[in-house]
Design a protein around this motif. Structure first.
Motif, PDB file in Angstrom:
ATOM      1  N   VAL A   1     131.243 104.335  -1.614  1.00  0.00           N
ATOM      2  CA  VAL A   1     130.536 105.235  -0.687  1.00  0.00           C
ATOM      3  C   VAL A   1     130.943 104.910   0.746  1.00  0.00           C
ATOM      4  CG1 VAL A   1     128.271 105.920   0.204  1.00  0.00           C
ATOM      5  CG2 VAL A   1     128.600 105.622  -2.253  1.00  0.00           C
ATOM      6  N   CYS A   2     131.020 103.620   1.068  1.00  0.00           N
ATOM      7  CA  CYS A   2     131.429 103.204   2.415  1.00  0.00           C
ATOM      8  C   CYS A   2     132.864 103.629   2.722  1.00  0.00           C
ATOM      9  CB  CYS A   2     131.290 101.694   2.574  1.00  0.00           C
ATOM     10  SG  CYS A   2     129.588 101.122   2.515  1.00  0.00           S
TER      11      CYS A   2
ATOM     12  N   ARG B   1     134.174 109.812   8.229  1.00  0.00           N
ATOM     13  CA  ARG B   1     133.096 110.570   8.881  1.00  0.00           C
ATOM     14  C   ARG B   1     132.507 109.783  10.042  1.00  0.00           C
ATOM     15  NH1 ARG B   1     130.342 111.711   3.315  1.00  0.00           N
ATOM     16  NH2 ARG B   1     132.209 110.711   2.583  1.00  0.00           N
ATOM     17  N   PHE B   2     132.368 108.486   9.858  1.00  0.00           N
ATOM     18  CA  PHE B   2     131.893 107.608  10.928  1.00  0.00           C
ATOM     19  C   PHE B   2     132.846 107.680  12.126  1.00  0.00           C
ATOM     20  CE2 PHE B   2     131.659 103.423  13.000  1.00  0.00           C
ATOM     21  CZ  PHE B   2     130.293 103.281  13.197  1.00  0.00           C
TER      22      PHE B   2
ATOM     23  N   PHE C   1     123.860 101.096   1.019  1.00  0.00           N
ATOM     24  CA  PHE C   1     125.015 101.491   1.840  1.00  0.00           C
ATOM     25  C   PHE C   1     125.091 102.990   1.979  1.00  0.00           C
ATOM     26  CE2 PHE C   1     126.224  97.483  -0.244  1.00  0.00           C
ATOM     27  CZ  PHE C   1     126.382  96.707   0.884  1.00  0.00           C
ATOM     28  N   PRO C   2     125.525 103.489   3.121  1.00  0.00           N
ATOM     29  CA  PRO C   2     125.709 102.727   4.344  1.00  0.00           C
ATOM     30  C   PRO C   2     124.367 102.431   5.014  1.00  0.00           C
ATOM     31  CG  PRO C   2     126.231 105.027   4.742  1.00  0.00           C
ATOM     32  CD  PRO C   2     125.888 104.899   3.286  1.00  0.00           C
ATOM     33  N   THR C   3     124.309 101.290   5.678  1.00  0.00           N
ATOM     34  CA  THR C   3     123.165 100.929   6.508  1.00  0.00           C
ATOM     35  C   THR C   3     123.637 101.025   7.947  1.00  0.00           C
ATOM     36  OG1 THR C   3     122.046  99.557   4.884  1.00  0.00           O
ATOM     37  CG2 THR C   3     121.632  99.039   7.183  1.00  0.00           C
ATOM     38  N   LEU C   4     122.787 101.567   8.773  1.00  0.00           N
ATOM     39  CA  LEU C   4     123.142 101.803  10.167  1.00  0.00           C
ATOM     40  C   LEU C   4     122.234 100.998  11.079  1.00  0.00           C
ATOM     41  CD1 LEU C   4     125.237 103.800  11.342  1.00  0.00           C
ATOM     42  CD2 LEU C   4     123.312 105.242  11.930  1.00  0.00           C
TER      43      LEU C   4
ATOM     44  N   PRO D   1     125.193 109.454   3.718  1.00  0.00           N
ATOM     45  CA  PRO D   1     126.538 109.336   4.292  1.00  0.00           C
ATOM     46  C   PRO D   1     127.116 110.675   4.748  1.00  0.00           C
ATOM     47  CG  PRO D   1     126.666 109.168   1.924  1.00  0.00           C
ATOM     48  CD  PRO D   1     125.210 109.278   2.269  1.00  0.00           C
ATOM     49  N   GLN D   2     126.457 111.303   5.697  1.00  0.00           N
ATOM     50  CA  GLN D   2     126.913 112.587   6.229  1.00  0.00           C
ATOM     51  C   GLN D   2     127.138 112.462   7.735  1.00  0.00           C
ATOM     52  OE1 GLN D   2     123.441 114.657   5.003  1.00  0.00           O
ATOM     53  NE2 GLN D   2     124.329 115.318   3.069  1.00  0.00           N
ATOM     54  N   ALA D   3     128.216 113.039   8.218  1.00  0.00           N
ATOM     55  CA  ALA D   3     128.534 112.975   9.642  1.00  0.00           C
ATOM     56  C   ALA D   3     127.421 113.594  10.486  1.00  0.00           C
ATOM     57  CB  ALA D   3     129.862 113.678   9.911  1.00  0.00           C
ATOM     58  N   GLN D   4     126.848 114.696  10.034  1.00  0.00           N
ATOM     59  CA  GLN D   4     125.809 115.375  10.807  1.00  0.00           C
ATOM     60  C   GLN D   4     124.578 114.483  10.988  1.00  0.00           C
ATOM     61  OE1 GLN D   4     127.221 116.423   7.988  1.00  0.00           O
ATOM     62  NE2 GLN D   4     127.810 118.559   8.113  1.00  0.00           N
ATOM     63  N   THR D   5     124.221 113.727   9.965  1.00  0.00           N
ATOM     64  CA  THR D   5     123.070 112.836  10.053  1.00  0.00           C
ATOM     65  C   THR D   5     123.328 111.735  11.075  1.00  0.00           C
ATOM     66  OG1 THR D   5     122.543 113.273   7.737  1.00  0.00           O
ATOM     67  CG2 THR D   5     121.539 111.319   8.730  1.00  0.00           C
ATOM     68  N   LEU D   6     124.499 111.130  11.010  1.00  0.00           N
ATOM     69  CA  LEU D   6     124.855 110.080  11.959  1.00  0.00           C
ATOM     70  C   LEU D   6     124.868 110.617  13.383  1.00  0.00           C
ATOM     71  CD1 LEU D   6     125.856 107.327  12.870  1.00  0.00           C
ATOM     72  CD2 LEU D   6     128.157 108.014  12.157  1.00  0.00           C
TER      73      LEU D   6
END
Length: 125
Positions: free
Chosen positions: A21-22, A28-29, A65-68, A84-89
């Motif tokens: 997943v990471c 995306r990160f 994971f991932p943990t932010l 693990p979505q770019a929009q969420t981050l």
């Protein structure tokens, strides 16, 4: 009265090399990193392998994971797993930068981890 500048944003993704997943999330990160640092050049995005960089995080325990870890200056704003979505981050990072309320993280171990991560050279990836 002068307006205080917003403290620099820190976004640390805590992952493991063995986590698929990471591995999938990393691009995306980096996409969100490129988007946000274009308008906020003092923002710092770091990718931390929880096993390789264990000393930075001790005694924190990362189980999902991932943990932010998001901080403004040395003040933690968020610490926990996320989808693990770019929009969420991107939404979470932008919310932190425009926060008008107190951060939700008061754990002294998270605060200490933020200070250790900030003290690491920019090359940490």
């Amino acid at each position: 009265m002068a307006i205080e500048p917003t403290p620099p944003l820190l976004v640390a993704c805590l992952c493991a090399a063995w986590c698929n997943v990471c591995t999938d999330y990393r691009s995306r990160f980096e996409q969100v990193q490129a988007t946000l640092t274009a308008s906020h050049p003092d923002a710092r995005f770091v990718w931390i392998d929880i096993e390789d960089d264990e000393a930075l995080l001790h005694p924190l325990d990362v189980e999902d994971f991932p943990t932010l870890l998001i901080a403004l200056g040395d003040t933690p704003y968020f610490f926990g797993p996320l989808t693990p979505q770019a929009q969420t981050l991107e939404r979470m990072a932008r919310n932190a930068m425009s926060a008008t309320t107190a951060p939700g993280v008061t754990d002294p171990h998270v605060s200490a981890a933020v200070r250790r991560i900030r003290a690491e050279p920019q090359a940490l990836r």
